[in-house]
Design an enzyme around this catalytic site. Sequence first.
Site, short mmCIF file in Angstrom:
data_model
loop_
_atom_site.label_atom_id
_atom_site.label_comp_id
_atom_site.label_asym_id
_atom_site.label_seq_id
_atom_site.Cartn_x
_atom_site.Cartn_y
_atom_site.Cartn_z
N GLU A 1 0.85 -1.19 0.00
CA GLU A 1 0.00 0.00 0.00
C GLU A 1 0.88 1.23 0.00
O GLU A 1 2.02 1.18 0.47
CB GLU A 1 -0.84 0.06 1.29
CG GLU A 1 -1.95 -0.94 1.39
CD GLU A 1 -2.63 -0.82 2.74
OE1 GLU A 1 -1.93 -0.90 3.76
OE2 GLU A 1 -3.85 -0.64 2.76
N LYS B 1 2.39 4.42 1.49
CA LYS B 1 2.60 4.90 2.86
C LYS B 1 2.37 6.40 2.85
O LYS B 1 3.09 7.14 2.20
CB LYS B 1 4.02 4.59 3.31
CG LYS B 1 4.30 5.02 4.71
CD LYS B 1 5.71 4.61 5.12
CE LYS B 1 5.95 4.91 6.59
NZ LYS B 1 5.55 6.27 6.94
N ARG C 1 -2.13 9.38 11.91
CA ARG C 1 -2.95 8.18 12.08
C ARG C 1 -4.26 8.54 12.76
O ARG C 1 -4.27 9.26 13.75
CB ARG C 1 -2.17 7.19 12.94
CG ARG C 1 -2.72 5.79 12.99
CD ARG C 1 -2.39 5.06 11.73
NE ARG C 1 -2.83 3.68 11.79
CZ ARG C 1 -2.07 2.66 12.21
NH1 ARG C 1 -0.82 2.90 12.58
NH2 ARG C 1 -2.53 1.44 12.24
N ARG D 1 -3.55 7.87 17.28
CA ARG D 1 -3.09 6.50 17.49
C ARG D 1 -2.90 6.21 18.97
O ARG D 1 -2.81 5.07 19.39
CB ARG D 1 -1.83 6.22 16.70
CG ARG D 1 -0.57 6.79 17.32
CD ARG D 1 0.62 6.17 16.63
NE ARG D 1 1.85 6.58 17.27
CZ ARG D 1 3.05 6.24 16.84
NH1 ARG D 1 3.16 5.51 15.76
NH2 ARG D 1 4.11 6.63 17.47
N GLU E 1 -5.23 7.04 7.75
CA GLU E 1 -4.29 8.14 7.86
C GLU E 1 -4.97 9.38 7.31
O GLU E 1 -5.63 9.32 6.29
CB GLU E 1 -3.05 7.79 7.02
CG GLU E 1 -1.83 8.57 7.32
CD GLU E 1 -0.91 7.89 8.32
OE1 GLU E 1 0.13 8.46 8.61
OE2 GLU E 1 -1.25 6.79 8.83
N PHE F 1 -7.19 2.32 5.64
CA PHE F 1 -6.53 1.12 5.15
C PHE F 1 -6.89 -0.14 5.92
O PHE F 1 -6.38 -1.20 5.64
CB PHE F 1 -5.01 1.29 5.07
CG PHE F 1 -4.38 1.91 6.28
CD1 PHE F 1 -4.32 1.21 7.48
CD2 PHE F 1 -3.83 3.18 6.23
CE1 PHE F 1 -3.74 1.76 8.59
CE2 PHE F 1 -3.25 3.75 7.35
CZ PHE F 1 -3.20 3.04 8.53
N LYS G 1 7.18 -1.05 7.17
CA LYS G 1 7.39 0.12 6.31
C LYS G 1 8.64 -0.23 5.54
O LYS G 1 9.62 -0.65 6.16
CB LYS G 1 7.70 1.40 7.08
CG LYS G 1 7.17 1.48 8.46
CD LYS G 1 7.62 2.77 9.11
CE LYS G 1 8.02 2.49 10.53
NZ LYS G 1 7.78 3.55 11.46
#
Lengths: 602, 247
Positions: A254, A256, A261, A292, A321, A361, A443
């Site tokens: 996906e 980034k 977040r 988050r 995000e 996501f 990541k």
Amino acid sequence: MQFAAFADRAAELEAEPADLETVALVADLLRDAGDDIGTVARFLQGRVFPGWDARTLDVGPALCYEALAKAAGTNVTADDVEERLADEGEIGTVAANLDLGGQQGLGAFAAGGDAGRDDPTLAEVDDELRAVAATEGDGSEDTKLATLFGLFSRVSDAEARYLVRLVLGEMRLGVGEGTVRDAIAEAFDVDPALVADALQVSNDYGRVARIARDEGEDGLRETSLTVGRPVQSMLAQAGTVTGALESWDEVAAEIKFDGARVQLHHHPDGIAPPDADREPAPDDPTVRLYSRNTSEVTDALPEIREFAEERLDAPAILDGEVVAVDDDGGPLPFQEVLRRFRRKHDVDRMREEVELELHAFDCLLDGRDGTAGTDLLDEPFRERHGHLADLLPEAASEVLYSDAAEAIEAFEQEALSAGHEGIMLKRPDSAYTPGDRGQDWLKRKPDVETLDCVVTGAEWGEGRRANEFGTFLLAVGGDDGYETVGKVATGITDERLAELTDLLEPHVVSEDGQTVEFRPEVVFEVGYEEIQASPTYGAGYALRFPRFVEVRQDKDPEDADTVERVERLANGGVDDGADADADDAAADGADHGEAPDSAAEN
Amino acid sequence: MFKAIVSASTLRDSLDAVSVLVDECKIRLNEEELSIRAVDPANVGMVDLTLEAAAFESYEADGGVIGVNLTRLEEVAGMANADDLIHLELDEETRKLHIEVEGLSYTLALIDPDSIRKEPDIPDLDLPAEITLEGAQLNRGITAADMVSDHIRLRVDETDETFHIEAEGDTDDVDLQLESEDLIALTAGPADSLFSLDYLKDMNKAIASDAEVRVELGEEFPVKLHYEFAEGLGTVTFMLAPRIQSE
């Protein structure tokens, strides 16, 4: 339960060095806690609020010391408290020796009789600390100070030790989350794995302890995610495409996003505020947004709220995000999101200045079946993403499922060209593990090192880029001229490509169809994922996932890196030759974790 | 329903007495008078204030209770000159208080009264000693005590029929002795209590220097301070819990 009784138990726990005994003591305490079981479970960990509730006392050490000084004997100042702290090294011990309790409260005279100390119950301490947390606005420091002063004045020396630690959020009892989890299982004879599961979805030790006691294993099994009670976000580690493909066979890739977040909670009947302790009312918002770290950020992000309100019908919890975008919809740096995130004033004006978009996501809960919502945490990522795509297609992330490194590389290049940070790699059949920085989300590792390479050739682009170079051939210094080490096409925006073409075209020495050769004049700084031995290139090594970083205007070809250094890096050897610029790349790759409220990052 | 007109100085004197202890409070809008009772967040100091309808230029109320942010209300009242009239009107629909001062209108959002700290039930304490003195005298004693300590001792000597305001510092001590002829009135009795100077200083701020202050005192008991304002149409009682005297 009196707070004094809790303090006695806390003293026993603090004195107990053995883990098993500690669990047994906590289990006893939970069994004896009665109605206060939730408060006990939280206080043991130095918490007033459950994990999903981001409220804090917002009391710094200075304010706490001042309250202690006020409650202490005659003529003690906050400076005296700090001095004693420097001697003792621990605030609990200081508080226990301050001879608190000199100031009586009016409540002590309410019975009309002689005033004794108005010993607080555990519930009263909890109420007062919640009142401290609720204090805000003008004069809130004074009100917090007075409330703490009142509370400190009501406790004995033994209680003061643990009360002050609770206020500062550090109990030092040797009771961690694992201890409380095991103690709940032991106290009420339930399966520790069920307790762990219930804790993960509820993020609330007090509630789980109560359920374990009152409803047993069945109750724990039924504990599920609840709209309005955020869980910690699942986190990612750094990783490589090659590593991911080796371990998983297939990768979900996906984009980034360089954003903040958010966890989006939606319920069509409204979501009551965390401190309301009641069913939702018609006035309650249907969408709430959390950072988050589970702080609520709904008010700062009105367009995200409106966007979700318009499109969602069923209860849902989504993970995503929030990204700042420019007028053309292109992503803006993380700093732009921060200008909006957690903002309390001027939200409307900032909304005009910085436009935000939601990129979801993941889907943690889906209530389209007419229930309060089906908990999807244990479903594979692929399934969860399917729910997301059905619930909110307009904001669902694009996922590439692939087992081919080339396809993933192309996907990354596309993401980078569009101005994004890079890509995320996820294991398609992995569960959602809240708060866990596991191996299932990666990541793509930021470049740990960069190389300065001489550009010795290029290929012309295709289609609308036919008049620009597309791929550049990289070389490093060898014993006998320059040896090729890879090609770079990634990390270059359209605008930049045109500049590079202008820069390199004068150095063309020969041209053969699509391919051109340059005089070695220009040096590129190039990042990469790893270096592998390879017969393809003259240096005998190839850069995996090379990425254009910068043109080194300050370097001549003879200053470029050498085959020798490439060899050393490939063998994972100590790289004493690394130039200082490598640090820049490492810093760029660092988390935004230190940003206010650690807002960002996947 | 609540609608009233009051002079800025009267409103300010009322608010000042309460704001020394709390930032927000409940105001009872009774038919015959407005009253406020509030306790500070530490449960140590309390204020009980009554302002009769006659203290207003006009006053209409039917027994409601509102919660207000005192700090904000004081700021608005501060926009007026002392003899300006302030118009107050409660909008029942929006639960807001409309305030008008010399052409300035201010709409004050109210606070849910249930969210404000509940005052403890205080029985009528029967305190054995009673001292009546001028605000200026009390102020002098408090100022002196403040030089040496953060605590203040109030004491009546029954034999000498004197009232003492004392403070003991780490090195220095003060003692303001007031004979009965210095005082407006004195009923001697066993009375000796220690108090936090911070609270008494704050309460003292609200008391005018020419006000008559009636002090009710006992042994290790709360002290009560009574005074009047708005030409006797307003009354204030402060109550302050003692500190335990060591030795």
